[in-house]
Design a protein around this motif. Structure first.
Motif, mmCIF file in Angstrom:
data_model
loop_
_atom_site.group_PDB
_atom_site.id
_atom_site.type_symbol
_atom_site.label_atom_id
_atom_site.label_comp_id
_atom_site.label_asym_id
_atom_site.label_seq_id
_atom_site.Cartn_x
_atom_site.Cartn_y
_atom_site.Cartn_z
ATOM 1 N N GLN A 218 0.843 -1.022 0.263
ATOM 2 C CA GLN A 218 -0.054 0.149 0.016
ATOM 3 C C GLN A 218 0.915 1.146 0.051
ATOM 4 O OE1 GLN A 218 -2.690 -1.478 3.364
ATOM 5 N NE2 GLN A 218 -4.130 -0.443 2.518
ATOM 6 N N SER A 219 1.911 1.100 0.763
ATOM 7 C CA SER A 219 2.720 2.536 0.883
ATOM 8 C C SER A 219 3.443 2.669 -0.453
ATOM 9 C CB SER A 219 3.763 2.388 2.006
ATOM 10 O OG SER A 219 3.258 2.224 3.109
ATOM 11 N N ALA A 220 4.047 1.623 -0.934
ATOM 12 C CA ALA A 220 4.810 1.687 -2.329
ATOM 13 C C ALA A 220 3.625 2.136 -3.318
ATOM 14 C CB ALA A 220 5.370 0.258 -2.721
ATOM 15 N N GLN A 221 2.582 1.625 -3.329
ATOM 16 C CA GLN A 221 1.592 2.194 -4.424
ATOM 17 C C GLN A 221 1.272 3.547 -4.294
ATOM 18 O OE1 GLN A 221 -1.614 -1.081 -4.422
ATOM 19 N NE2 GLN A 221 -1.064 -1.255 -6.675
ATOM 20 N N GLN A 222 1.179 3.952 -3.126
ATOM 21 C CA GLN A 222 0.875 5.321 -2.735
ATOM 22 C C GLN A 222 2.085 6.377 -3.103
ATOM 23 O OE1 GLN A 222 -0.422 5.617 1.237
ATOM 24 N NE2 GLN A 222 -2.305 5.121 0.965
ATOM 25 N N ALA A 223 3.487 5.767 -3.333
ATOM 26 C CA ALA A 223 4.488 6.422 -3.680
ATOM 27 C C ALA A 223 4.691 6.264 -5.167
ATOM 28 C CB ALA A 223 5.709 5.900 -3.001
ATOM 29 N N GLY A 224 3.715 5.732 -5.880
ATOM 30 C CA GLY A 224 3.742 5.759 -7.197
ATOM 31 C C GLY A 224 4.470 4.474 -7.838
ATOM 32 N N PHE A 225 4.680 3.411 -7.152
ATOM 33 C CA PHE A 225 5.019 2.254 -7.894
ATOM 34 C C PHE A 225 3.990 1.377 -8.335
ATOM 35 C CE2 PHE A 225 8.626 3.206 -5.074
ATOM 36 C CZ PHE A 225 9.946 2.755 -5.813
ATOM 37 N N THR A 226 4.252 0.738 -9.571
ATOM 38 C CA THR A 226 3.298 -0.224 -10.132
ATOM 39 C C THR A 226 3.478 -1.408 -9.357
ATOM 40 O OG1 THR A 226 4.635 -0.813 -11.779
ATOM 41 C CG2 THR A 226 3.505 1.083 -12.354
ATOM 42 N N LEU A 227 2.504 -2.524 -9.573
ATOM 43 C CA LEU A 227 2.579 -3.686 -9.133
ATOM 44 C C LEU A 227 3.685 -4.413 -9.862
ATOM 45 C CD1 LEU A 227 -1.093 -4.779 -8.695
ATOM 46 C CD2 LEU A 227 0.245 -4.012 -6.994
#
Length: 134
Positions: free
Chosen positions: A51-60
């Motif tokens: 969740q944190s990584a996605q909020q930072a803009g990382f894709t799956l």
């Protein structure tokens, strides 16, 4: 813990957790005799990281490449990926600042246009003033 408990603690829907599992992002999953999923306590930390990584803009896809296997460490790869993401964010910030400046210019052009002249008269001029940033 079962998927319901993990969903409640993480704030995610069970379907989202199963999706992350099917994508290979959650590996701390066992099966009980009845076939129900049984998640290790580390699964909650993994979901929070996702969740944190996605909020930072990382894709799956980016996350999958960075998620270490149990006992594996990808320190240098992680640092490089984080630095790449920062560079991407800086490019986006510059593009957004350019767009903002253009829109502020358009607002000023519209405000400077006499109120008694129909909008359609100056519309082409205003739209022409917006330049696309390559």
């Amino acid at each position: 813990m079962n998927i319901g408990e993990l969903a409640k603690q993480s704030g995610l829907a069970a379907s989202r957790i199963r999706f992350y599992e099917s994508e290979g992002l959650i590996s701390q999953v066992g099966r009980q005799a009845n076939g129900y999923r049984r998640y290790a306590p580390e699964a909650l930390q993994t979901l929070q990281l996702i969740q944190s990584a996605q909020q930072a803009g990382f894709t799956l896809q980016e996350l999958k490449a960075l998620m270490p296997a149990p006992g594996e460490h990808k320190r240098e790869e992680l640092i490089e990926a984080l630095e790449r993401k920062i560079a991407q964010i800086e490019v986006m910030q510059a593009q957004l600042a350019h767009s903002k400046a253009q829109l502020l210019g358009v607002i000023e052009a519209v405000r400077a246009h006499p109120e008694d002249v129909p909008c359609s008269m100056g519309q082409k001029q205003v739209l022409a003033s917006i330049k696309i940033n390559p």
